[in-house]
Design a protein around this motif. Sequence first.
Motif, PDB file in Angstrom:
ATOM      1  N   GLY A 188       6.678   3.683 -13.776  1.00 44.92           N
ATOM      2  CA  GLY A 188       5.786   3.938 -15.032  1.00 44.92           C
ATOM      3  C   GLY A 188       4.634   3.273 -15.170  1.00 44.92           C
ATOM      4  N   GLY A 189       3.987   2.663 -13.947  1.00 46.14           N
ATOM      5  CA  GLY A 189       2.778   2.132 -14.000  1.00 46.14           C
ATOM      6  C   GLY A 189       2.645   0.602 -14.606  1.00 46.14           C
ATOM      7  N   ALA A 190       1.851   0.393 -15.638  1.00 45.87           N
ATOM      8  CA  ALA A 190       1.605  -0.865 -16.314  1.00 45.87           C
ATOM      9  C   ALA A 190       1.296  -1.710 -15.075  1.00 45.87           C
ATOM     10  CB  ALA A 190       2.905  -1.607 -16.750  1.00 45.87           C
ATOM     11  N   PRO A 191       0.161  -1.471 -14.491  1.00 42.71           N
ATOM     12  CA  PRO A 191      -0.787  -2.271 -13.453  1.00 42.71           C
ATOM     13  C   PRO A 191      -1.366  -3.412 -14.128  1.00 42.71           C
ATOM     14  CG  PRO A 191      -2.058  -0.495 -13.837  1.00 42.71           C
ATOM     15  CD  PRO A 191      -0.927  -0.047 -14.807  1.00 42.71           C
ATOM     16  N   VAL A 192      -1.803  -4.334 -13.324  1.00 38.63           N
ATOM     17  CA  VAL A 192      -2.449  -5.556 -13.831  1.00 38.63           C
ATOM     18  C   VAL A 192      -3.831  -5.529 -12.945  1.00 38.63           C
ATOM     19  CG1 VAL A 192      -2.708  -8.016 -14.200  1.00 38.63           C
ATOM     20  CG2 VAL A 192      -0.477  -6.883 -14.388  1.00 38.63           C
ATOM     21  N   TRP A 193      -4.867  -5.260 -13.609  1.00 42.66           N
ATOM     22  CA  TRP A 193      -6.202  -5.189 -12.826  1.00 42.66           C
ATOM     23  C   TRP A 193      -7.446  -5.704 -13.579  1.00 42.66           C
ATOM     24  CZ3 TRP A 193      -9.755  -1.533 -14.849  1.00 42.66           C
ATOM     25  CH2 TRP A 193      -9.165  -0.657 -15.707  1.00 42.66           C
ATOM     26  N   GLY A 194      -7.313  -6.281 -14.643  1.00 44.48           N
ATOM     27  CA  GLY A 194      -8.184  -7.139 -15.405  1.00 44.48           C
ATOM     28  C   GLY A 194      -8.195  -8.646 -15.077  1.00 44.48           C
ATOM     29  N   SER A 195      -8.222  -9.406 -15.959  1.00 44.09           N
ATOM     30  CA  SER A 195      -8.196 -10.865 -15.921  1.00 44.09           C
ATOM     31  C   SER A 195      -7.025 -11.314 -16.731  1.00 44.09           C
ATOM     32  CB  SER A 195      -9.538 -11.332 -16.415  1.00 44.09           C
ATOM     33  OG  SER A 195      -9.677 -11.155 -17.524  1.00 44.09           O
ATOM     34  N   ILE A 196      -6.833 -12.897 -16.482  1.00 48.11           N
ATOM     35  CA  ILE A 196      -5.846 -13.376 -17.222  1.00 48.11           C
ATOM     36  C   ILE A 196      -6.454 -14.622 -17.665  1.00 48.11           C
ATOM     37  CG2 ILE A 196      -3.745 -14.640 -16.734  1.00 48.11           C
ATOM     38  CD1 ILE A 196      -3.224 -13.253 -14.184  1.00 48.11           C
TER      39      ILE A 196
ATOM     40  N   LEU B 271       0.805  -1.075   0.106  1.00 50.09           N
ATOM     41  CA  LEU B 271       0.078   0.168   0.145  1.00 50.09           C
ATOM     42  C   LEU B 271       1.018   1.067   0.019  1.00 50.09           C
ATOM     43  CD1 LEU B 271      -2.670  -0.542   2.503  1.00 50.09           C
ATOM     44  CD2 LEU B 271      -2.867  -0.629   0.100  1.00 50.09           C
ATOM     45  N   GLY B 272       2.030   1.093   0.744  1.00 51.61           N
ATOM     46  CA  GLY B 272       2.978   2.382   0.917  1.00 51.61           C
ATOM     47  C   GLY B 272       3.294   2.816  -0.347  1.00 51.61           C
ATOM     48  N   SER B 273       3.572   2.020  -1.200  1.00 44.37           N
ATOM     49  CA  SER B 273       4.006   2.471  -2.807  1.00 44.37           C
ATOM     50  C   SER B 273       3.047   2.472  -3.554  1.00 44.37           C
ATOM     51  CB  SER B 273       5.013   1.118  -3.333  1.00 44.37           C
ATOM     52  OG  SER B 273       5.869   0.833  -2.518  1.00 44.37           O
ATOM     53  N   GLY B 274       1.735   2.530  -3.196  1.00 46.13           N
ATOM     54  CA  GLY B 274       0.580   2.933  -4.054  1.00 46.13           C
ATOM     55  C   GLY B 274       0.014   1.565  -4.801  1.00 46.13           C
ATOM     56  N   GLU B 275       0.188   0.437  -4.056  1.00 49.80           N
ATOM     57  CA  GLU B 275      -0.401  -0.658  -4.856  1.00 49.80           C
ATOM     58  C   GLU B 275      -1.534  -1.233  -4.032  1.00 49.80           C
ATOM     59  OE1 GLU B 275       3.911  -2.580  -6.125  1.00 49.80           O
ATOM     60  OE2 GLU B 275       3.000  -3.272  -4.756  1.00 49.80           O
ATOM     61  N   THR B 276      -2.647  -1.559  -4.880  1.00 46.26           N
ATOM     62  CA  THR B 276      -3.736  -2.280  -3.994  1.00 46.26           C
ATOM     63  C   THR B 276      -4.091  -3.239  -5.253  1.00 46.26           C
ATOM     64  OG1 THR B 276      -5.167  -0.572  -5.396  1.00 46.26           O
ATOM     65  CG2 THR B 276      -4.712  -0.180  -3.135  1.00 46.26           C
ATOM     66  N   VAL B 277      -4.807  -3.849  -4.743  1.00 49.50           N
ATOM     67  CA  VAL B 277      -5.161  -5.087  -5.501  1.00 49.50           C
ATOM     68  C   VAL B 277      -6.758  -5.522  -5.927  1.00 49.50           C
ATOM     69  CG1 VAL B 277      -4.763  -7.723  -6.144  1.00 49.50           C
ATOM     70  CG2 VAL B 277      -3.107  -6.668  -4.565  1.00 49.50           C
ATOM     71  N   THR B 278      -7.268  -5.432  -7.200  1.00 49.58           N
ATOM     72  CA  THR B 278      -8.531  -5.585  -7.354  1.00 49.58           C
ATOM     73  C   THR B 278      -9.046  -6.747  -8.465  1.00 49.58           C
ATOM     74  OG1 THR B 278      -8.328  -4.091  -9.258  1.00 49.58           O
ATOM     75  CG2 THR B 278      -8.807  -3.268  -7.171  1.00 49.58           C
ATOM     76  N   MET B 279      -7.767  -7.304  -9.117  1.00 51.23           N
ATOM     77  CA  MET B 279      -8.052  -8.319 -10.231  1.00 51.23           C
ATOM     78  C   MET B 279      -8.504  -9.592  -9.445  1.00 51.23           C
ATOM     79  SD  MET B 279      -5.025 -10.391 -10.102  1.00 51.23           S
ATOM     80  CE  MET B 279      -4.668 -10.872 -11.848  1.00 51.23           C
ATOM     81  N   ALA B 280      -9.106 -10.353 -10.447  1.00 51.91           N
ATOM     82  CA  ALA B 280      -9.186 -11.918  -9.992  1.00 51.91           C
ATOM     83  C   ALA B 280      -7.903 -12.699 -10.148  1.00 51.91           C
ATOM     84  CB  ALA B 280     -10.444 -12.280 -10.545  1.00 51.91           C
ATOM     85  N   PRO B 281      -7.319 -13.613  -9.460  1.00 53.43           N
ATOM     86  CA  PRO B 281      -6.332 -14.665  -9.551  1.00 53.43           C
ATOM     87  C   PRO B 281      -6.689 -15.354 -10.965  1.00 53.43           C
ATOM     88  CG  PRO B 281      -7.299 -15.008  -7.599  1.00 53.43           C
ATOM     89  CD  PRO B 281      -8.084 -13.908  -7.857  1.00 53.43           C
ATOM     90  N   LEU B 282      -5.631 -16.041 -11.095  1.00 57.32           N
ATOM     91  CA  LEU B 282      -5.728 -17.100 -12.335  1.00 57.32           C
ATOM     92  C   LEU B 282      -4.906 -18.315 -11.514  1.00 57.32           C
ATOM     93  CD1 LEU B 282      -6.929 -18.024 -15.051  1.00 57.32           C
ATOM     94  CD2 LEU B 282      -4.582 -18.159 -15.774  1.00 57.32           C
ATOM     95  N   VAL B 283      -5.631 -19.557 -11.624  1.00 51.28           N
ATOM     96  CA  VAL B 283      -4.715 -20.566 -11.005  1.00 51.28           C
ATOM     97  C   VAL B 283      -4.310 -21.660 -12.177  1.00 51.28           C
ATOM     98  CG1 VAL B 283      -4.763 -22.584  -9.462  1.00 51.28           C
ATOM     99  CG2 VAL B 283      -5.855 -20.237  -8.810  1.00 51.28           C
ATOM    100  N   VAL B 284      -3.361 -21.869 -12.579  1.00 51.70           N
ATOM    101  CA  VAL B 284      -2.816 -22.860 -13.523  1.00 51.70           C
ATOM    102  C   VAL B 284      -2.040 -24.106 -12.742  1.00 51.70           C
ATOM    103  CG1 VAL B 284      -1.548 -23.410 -15.501  1.00 51.70           C
ATOM    104  CG2 VAL B 284      -2.857 -21.143 -15.233  1.00 51.70           C
ATOM    105  N   ARG B 285      -2.572 -25.222 -12.796  1.00 54.47           N
ATOM    106  CA  ARG B 285      -1.997 -26.285 -11.956  1.00 54.47           C
ATOM    107  C   ARG B 285      -1.723 -25.662 -10.495  1.00 54.47           C
ATOM    108  NH1 ARG B 285       0.369 -26.633 -17.222  1.00 54.47           N
ATOM    109  NH2 ARG B 285       2.165 -25.572 -16.483  1.00 54.47           N
TER     110      ARG B 285
END
Lengths: 158, 591
Positions: B253-261, B168-182
């Motif tokens: 520079g950003g490039a967050p991941v907040w959608g799906s995989i 959080l202190g670096s501006g990161e939060t998590v909203t995406m749904a995880p993907l499980v592979v094996r």
Amino acid sequence: MRHWTLALLFVPAFALLSCAKENAPAGAVSTAPPAARYEAHLAAGSALPPGATPTNPHAGDAAVAKQGALLFATMNCDGCHGGDAAGWVGPDLADGRWRYGGSDAEVFSSIYYGRPKGMPAFGGVLGTEGVWTLVTYLRSLPAPPDLPTESWVEQSRP
Amino acid sequence: MVRASLTAILKGVAMLGAASGAVGASAAANTDGAWTMPSRDYAATRYSPLGSITAQNARGLHPVWTFSTGVLGGHEGQPLVVGDTMYVVTPWPNVLYAFDLTREGYPLKWKYRPEVSANALGVACCDSVNRGAFYADGKLVYNLLDGHTVAVDASTGRELWKTQIADLGSGETVTMAPLVVRDRVIVGASGGEFGIYGWLKGLDLATGRLVWTVHNLGPDADMGVRAGTFRPVYDTGSDLGARTWPQDSWRRGGAPVWGSISYDAELDLIYYGTGNAGPYNPEERPGDNKWTSSVLARRPVDGALVWAYQFTPHDSWDFDATGAMILADLIIDGHAVKALVHFDKNGFAYTLDRSTGRLLVAKPFAPENWAKSVDLATGRPVVDPTKQTGVSHGNVRGICPSLEGAVSPASPAAYSPRTHLFYTSTNNLCMDYLASHASYLKGTPYIGVTSPYTGGPGGYLGSFIAWDAARGVKVWENREPFPNWSGALVTGGDVVFYGTLDGWFVAADARNGRVLSRFKVGSGVVGNPMSYRAPDGRQYVAVYAGIGGDWALLSGDTRSDDPTDVRAPADFLKDIARHTSQGGIIWIFGL
């Protein structure tokens, strides 16, 4: 609409300067922290806890308020509270209503120490002088008429 | 013993789901009524093969059950149904509910209330949303807004592990749904408005232990580029994620991941999109700014990068590419192609060869004017120079789409292997863009723009469309008075489902868009409909009602929960609060 506005780069130096000048809120008794209380607090037995009430050395100073408007953008306040402090992911600070009290000392406490739900403590980077500058800006915003009613009656007429 | 056998059945269900998704367009072979992962299958089709509800009988759809989640944030994502249980994750504080579908009134089996920091509410850019859980190996795995991934026992609700993944202190939060592979749980972080150094992480499913971290930008060593494995079609050279930035500006520079995989088992590749470049003033970061606004293909076992394609080089409009990457086997110009289809915020729908990352089709699916076209030979957009933004350009007016996107990445599309069409919500907004210098202060917004919106051409603000991705052609469109922010569902009965921002839940004929039934669900829909077969053998459709996400910010007058925060309506969307306000309701519809 996103209202993120002008951000200038002079502030880190400004903040350092003000940090060096003083570490305690202006007007505070050195042994007592500024009051965490605010007007809307309920106090058991009507007895408010003790605490200093710092006074804003720049209250009503239009030049400082203008500086505060720049600071509001430069310190990324507008990224959460919106341009002109009209509200974004953080609450509207220009609607004349305040979660934690709207007096100078109360707004000072909110910025200096932060508040729950993600308002960071800016006292560390801004110092006392920087926080008072922001307080002066926010308190300079024209008090809107309190309009609790949003109506669509007019437009539903033919 | 009973529990053990139930677990075995649940595992079987999950494996069926996994198998169907892995083969992309042949998902129709799976006639199971479960929905065990966010997009139902690994191919992210959001296609349910259930066919009891049809264009002929959908008029009879009616609500059969509702439940208030007790939370008012934007309800994105979708319920899961695994065996006889429905699982629902709420926005912050990220409660997980397990409903017993075998009993009248669907009473709870259990609910799980994680400890999650309220500070996350001030670090998340755009409301307190969560995009759902993934079921695997008897566990529900999902992310908490404050930067943790948790695994919860699907039968008991007990927390099995909890791992901090973001700061959080670096501006990161998590909203995406995880993907499980094996045995790998794959997760990423939001924070494109906070100057994060975007990444993807792989955790161990059994223990939650961090196995690998790769970045979406920066030098090859950070990006998981291993010798001989990375072959982008349109780019050559090393350290592209660093050399396309001035100095070390990629670090924020950003490039967050907040959608799906999504995942193709045959190619053993995961696919995901990255968000915008930061800050919003592009003149602070001359260069392509790879790999922001891109799709990346990686190996799930170690995160190694295999190919990447950048939709919007030198993003100057906040065009995140975090929307779904849908895997489908299409016939293009007479050739069978293992395709990847993506509806981008920038207004173009892209069809790529998912084996290589080569661009095959790129056509606008909604009004746009920032680029004249996308050059298939170079893979690059032909940008209209009058729409280039930056401090030196002053206030650039009339850019379409707005930075809300021609579709929100939070509104995933669906694909039917029966109609061979894709279905998606769209937004029709334009913007002015006044860039300003942004100062980086860790843990605070890093943006630098003023960008008021106006309605786009045509007098409507959103729509729901059917799209032929092999040809790049819109097949039908249902226009809406407000931006459309829900995900899509299409079924084996050739019925497509979506919600509207003003709170209608709509069933339409997948072949021509004809509205078959609609119902006012109490709050604007920003979630994704899903369909399942209940223990009673019948097909149902579930959806969340709960306006939020960007609308919590843009339409502050739809909020009523804080008497000290009273806002005027958005000038481009004055009426929305007349039709809806916050909510948090799960709806189930049946015949």
